[in-house]
Design an enzyme around this catalytic site. Structure first.
Site, PDB file in Angstrom:
ATOM      1  N   LYS A  65       0.839  -1.214   0.000  1.00 22.75           N
ATOM      2  CA  LYS A  65       0.000   0.000   0.000  1.00 22.75           C
ATOM      3  C   LYS A  65       0.869   1.258   0.000  1.00 22.75           C
ATOM      4  O   LYS A  65       0.822   2.076   0.912  1.00 22.75           O
ATOM      5  CB  LYS A  65      -0.968  -0.009   1.181  1.00 22.75           C
ATOM      6  CG  LYS A  65      -1.954  -1.176   1.145  1.00 22.75           C
ATOM      7  CD  LYS A  65      -3.031  -1.039   2.195  1.00 22.75           C
ATOM      8  CE  LYS A  65      -4.070  -2.136   2.127  1.00 22.75           C
ATOM      9  NZ  LYS A  65      -3.600  -3.453   2.562  1.00 22.75           N
ATOM     10  N   HIS A  67       2.342   4.934  -0.747  1.00 23.19           N
ATOM     11  CA  HIS A  67       1.822   6.300  -0.945  1.00 23.19           C
ATOM     12  C   HIS A  67       2.901   7.269  -0.510  1.00 23.19           C
ATOM     13  O   HIS A  67       3.239   7.344   0.677  1.00 23.19           O
ATOM     14  CB  HIS A  67       0.541   6.519  -0.123  1.00 23.19           C
ATOM     15  CG  HIS A  67      -0.077   7.851  -0.371  1.00 23.19           C
ATOM     16  ND1 HIS A  67      -0.785   8.535   0.579  1.00 23.19           N
ATOM     17  CD2 HIS A  67      -0.082   8.633  -1.466  1.00 23.19           C
ATOM     18  CE1 HIS A  67      -1.206   9.692   0.080  1.00 23.19           C
ATOM     19  NE2 HIS A  67      -0.783   9.764  -1.168  1.00 23.19           N
ATOM     20  N   GLY A  70       5.734  11.242  -5.947  1.00 29.20           N
ATOM     21  CA  GLY A  70       5.816  10.419  -7.154  1.00 29.20           C
ATOM     22  C   GLY A  70       7.189   9.790  -7.374  1.00 29.20           C
ATOM     23  O   GLY A  70       7.296   8.600  -7.681  1.00 29.20           O
ATOM     24  N   THR A  72       9.523   8.997  -5.276  1.00 29.55           N
ATOM     25  CA  THR A  72       9.800   7.927  -4.310  1.00 29.55           C
ATOM     26  C   THR A  72       8.977   6.686  -4.638  1.00 29.55           C
ATOM     27  O   THR A  72       9.481   5.561  -4.571  1.00 29.55           O
ATOM     28  CB  THR A  72       9.497   8.441  -2.881  1.00 29.55           C
ATOM     29  OG1 THR A  72      10.313   9.594  -2.659  1.00 29.55           O
ATOM     30  CG2 THR A  72       9.783   7.391  -1.833  1.00 29.55           C
ATOM     31  N   THR A 117     -11.226  -0.634   3.905  1.00 29.08           N
ATOM     32  CA  THR A 117     -12.544  -1.149   4.300  1.00 29.08           C
ATOM     33  C   THR A 117     -12.846  -0.902   5.773  1.00 29.08           C
ATOM     34  O   THR A 117     -13.976  -1.097   6.212  1.00 29.08           O
ATOM     35  CB  THR A 117     -12.672  -2.653   3.984  1.00 29.08           C
ATOM     36  OG1 THR A 117     -11.486  -3.304   4.448  1.00 29.08           O
ATOM     37  CG2 THR A 117     -12.836  -2.885   2.508  1.00 29.08           C
ATOM     38  N   ARG A 178     -15.033 -15.829   3.194  1.00 30.95           N
ATOM     39  CA  ARG A 178     -15.238 -16.821   4.245  1.00 30.95           C
ATOM     40  C   ARG A 178     -16.084 -17.967   3.701  1.00 30.95           C
ATOM     41  O   ARG A 178     -17.249 -17.758   3.324  1.00 30.95           O
ATOM     42  CB  ARG A 178     -15.969 -16.203   5.462  1.00 30.95           C
ATOM     43  CG  ARG A 178     -15.146 -15.182   6.234  1.00 30.95           C
ATOM     44  CD  ARG A 178     -13.968 -15.838   6.938  1.00 30.95           C
ATOM     45  NE  ARG A 178     -13.120 -14.873   7.646  1.00 30.95           N
ATOM     46  CZ  ARG A 178     -12.070 -14.246   7.112  1.00 30.95           C
ATOM     47  NH1 ARG A 178     -11.723 -14.445   5.853  1.00 30.95           N
ATOM     48  NH2 ARG A 178     -11.341 -13.424   7.842  1.00 30.95           N
ATOM     49  N   GLN A 187     -13.518  -9.242   9.936  1.00 32.42           N
ATOM     50  CA  GLN A 187     -14.057  -8.816   8.642  1.00 32.42           C
ATOM     51  C   GLN A 187     -15.546  -8.514   8.803  1.00 32.42           C
ATOM     52  O   GLN A 187     -16.299  -9.324   9.318  1.00 32.42           O
ATOM     53  CB  GLN A 187     -13.867  -9.915   7.579  1.00 32.42           C
ATOM     54  CG  GLN A 187     -12.408 -10.212   7.264  1.00 32.42           C
ATOM     55  CD  GLN A 187     -11.783  -9.160   6.346  1.00 32.42           C
ATOM     56  OE1 GLN A 187     -12.344  -8.093   6.122  1.00 32.42           O
ATOM     57  NE2 GLN A 187     -10.605  -9.474   5.846  1.00 32.42           N
ATOM     58  N   GLY A 207      -6.927 -15.456   4.071  1.00 37.03           N
ATOM     59  CA  GLY A 207      -5.923 -15.635   5.115  1.00 37.03           C
ATOM     60  C   GLY A 207      -6.351 -16.677   6.122  1.00 37.03           C
ATOM     61  O   GLY A 207      -6.151 -17.873   5.934  1.00 37.03           O
ATOM     62  N   ARG A 208      -6.983 -16.197   7.200  1.00 36.23           N
ATOM     63  CA  ARG A 208      -7.255 -17.070   8.341  1.00 36.23           C
ATOM     64  C   ARG A 208      -8.053 -18.336   8.051  1.00 36.23           C
ATOM     65  O   ARG A 208      -7.779 -19.369   8.671  1.00 36.23           O
ATOM     66  CB  ARG A 208      -7.914 -16.234   9.459  1.00 36.23           C
ATOM     67  CG  ARG A 208      -6.898 -15.288  10.095  1.00 36.23           C
ATOM     68  CD  ARG A 208      -7.528 -14.168  10.865  1.00 36.23           C
ATOM     69  NE  ARG A 208      -8.182 -13.214   9.970  1.00 36.23           N
ATOM     70  CZ  ARG A 208      -8.781 -12.112  10.368  1.00 36.23           C
ATOM     71  NH1 ARG A 208      -8.837 -11.826  11.657  1.00 36.23           N
ATOM     72  NH2 ARG A 208      -9.327 -11.295   9.489  1.00 36.23           N
TER      73      ARG A 208
HETATM   74  O1  C5P Z   1      -7.534 -13.533   7.347  1.00 42.35           O
HETATM   75  P1  C5P Z   1      -8.328 -12.846   6.254  1.00 42.35           P
HETATM   76  O2  C5P Z   1      -8.884 -13.828   5.226  1.00 42.35           O
HETATM   77  O3  C5P Z   1      -9.359 -11.893   6.789  1.00 42.35           O
HETATM   78  O4  C5P Z   1      -7.209 -12.003   5.491  1.00 42.35           O
HETATM   79  C1  C5P Z   1      -7.535 -11.101   4.502  1.00 42.35           C
HETATM   80  C2  C5P Z   1      -6.285 -10.419   4.007  1.00 42.35           C
HETATM   81  O5  C5P Z   1      -6.668  -9.408   3.091  1.00 42.35           O
HETATM   82  C3  C5P Z   1      -5.445  -9.751   5.080  1.00 42.35           C
HETATM   83  O6  C5P Z   1      -4.074  -9.876   4.701  1.00 42.35           O
HETATM   84  C4  C5P Z   1      -5.878  -8.294   5.025  1.00 42.35           C
HETATM   85  O7  C5P Z   1      -4.872  -7.399   5.379  1.00 42.35           O
HETATM   86  C5  C5P Z   1      -6.195  -8.138   3.544  1.00 42.35           C
HETATM   87  N1  C5P Z   1      -7.129  -7.064   3.248  1.00 42.35           N
HETATM   88  C6  C5P Z   1      -8.412  -6.982   3.777  1.00 42.35           C
HETATM   89  N2  C5P Z   1      -9.238  -5.954   3.444  1.00 42.35           N
HETATM   90  C7  C5P Z   1      -8.817  -5.013   2.611  1.00 42.35           C
HETATM   91  C8  C5P Z   1      -7.535  -5.072   2.056  1.00 42.35           C
HETATM   92  C9  C5P Z   1      -6.707  -6.126   2.396  1.00 42.35           C
HETATM   93  O8  C5P Z   1      -8.816  -7.855   4.529  1.00 42.35           O
HETATM   94  N3  C5P Z   1      -9.633  -4.034   2.281  1.00 42.35           N
END
Ligand code: C5P
Length: 232
Positions: A65, A67, A70, A72, A117, A178, A187, A207-208
């Protein structure tokens, strides 16, 4: 040529060390071909791990991510391109997106993060914006398209609206996935793998539900199977 479902799954290596990441990648084996490295692993030696992953035939999404000014951003993007990563995120500010797009090389694709988000309208107001979240997401998605960004990170819920703005050339990459019955964790806006594909997602970031599963490989394979049966 349409992508195989397995190529559309990106597993988030949200782990605290390269050793833990290596152990997870070994467990997942050929079930997973694309990995995301974010702040946690990147700042714990994960950037040096990118070439090992790409050398093993895996693709890598660096979720850094970016920011900054420009110049850099451009220099950072060039270094990331040399690392062999496939995807890199930048915040969707026009100057930042333009610098990143102009500096990308080789296989590297630039993804824009429109509005985090975790932000709601009150957070935007506190940060000095005079727009609602959907307004700012739509405006930034249009700017990403016009600047020539390669894709947008968005929740599956936003995918249909963003697709209408950016068209079919940009990739939509959606976290917050999920499988039915999995814990939501922090989430707030979640969708099953099949629903996310049906909503227009090109890549799912998970992820999880995989990392914390008793059998991560079986969990990944179940998600890929669900994606294969989804209509899009
Ligand atoms: O564990 P989980 O499935 O929630 O992981 C989702 C991944 O997506 C994490 O690495 C999180 O930082 C990333 N992510 C997110 N929402 C975003 C951008 C990235 O959950 N808006």
């Amino acid at each position: 040529m349409p992508m195989q479902p397995r190529e559309r799954l990106i597993v988030a290596l949200d782990l605290s060390s390269v050793e833990a990441a290596q152990a997870m990648v070994a467990k997942l084996g050929d079930a997973v071909s694309f990995y995301k490295i974010g702040y946690q692993l990147a700042y714990a030696g994960g950037l040096a791990y990118v070439s090992a992953l790409t050398g093993a035939g895996k693709r890598v999404f660096l979720d850094l991510k970016l920011h900054d000014i420009g110049h850099t951003v451009a220099q950072g993007v060039k270094s990331v391109a040399n690392s062999g990563a496939s995807f890199l995120t930048v915040h969707a500010y026009p100057q930042t997106m333009k610098a990143a797009v102009d500096a990308r090389e080789g296989n590297l694709r630039i993804l824009a993060v429109t509005v985090l988000t975790s932000y709601d309208d009150a957070d935007l107001a506190a940060a000095g914006y005079h727009a609602t979240v959907p307004e700012l997401v739509a405006a930034r998605a249009g700017q990403a398209r016009d600047i020539g960004v390669d894709g947008v990170v968005c929740s599956a819920e936003e995918a249909a609206n963003i697709r209408a703005i950016v068209g079919t050339k940009l990739a939509l990459v959606t976290p917050g996935i999920r499988p039915a019955g999995a814990a939501a964790g922090d989430q707030k806006r979640i969708m099953t793998p099949a629903a996310a594909i049906a909503a227009g997602a090109d890549y799912l970031v998970v992820g999880r539900p995989i990392l914390a599963a008793p059998d991560p490989k079986a969990a990944a394979q179940a998600i890929v199977a669900e994606m294969a049966h989804a209509k899009n």
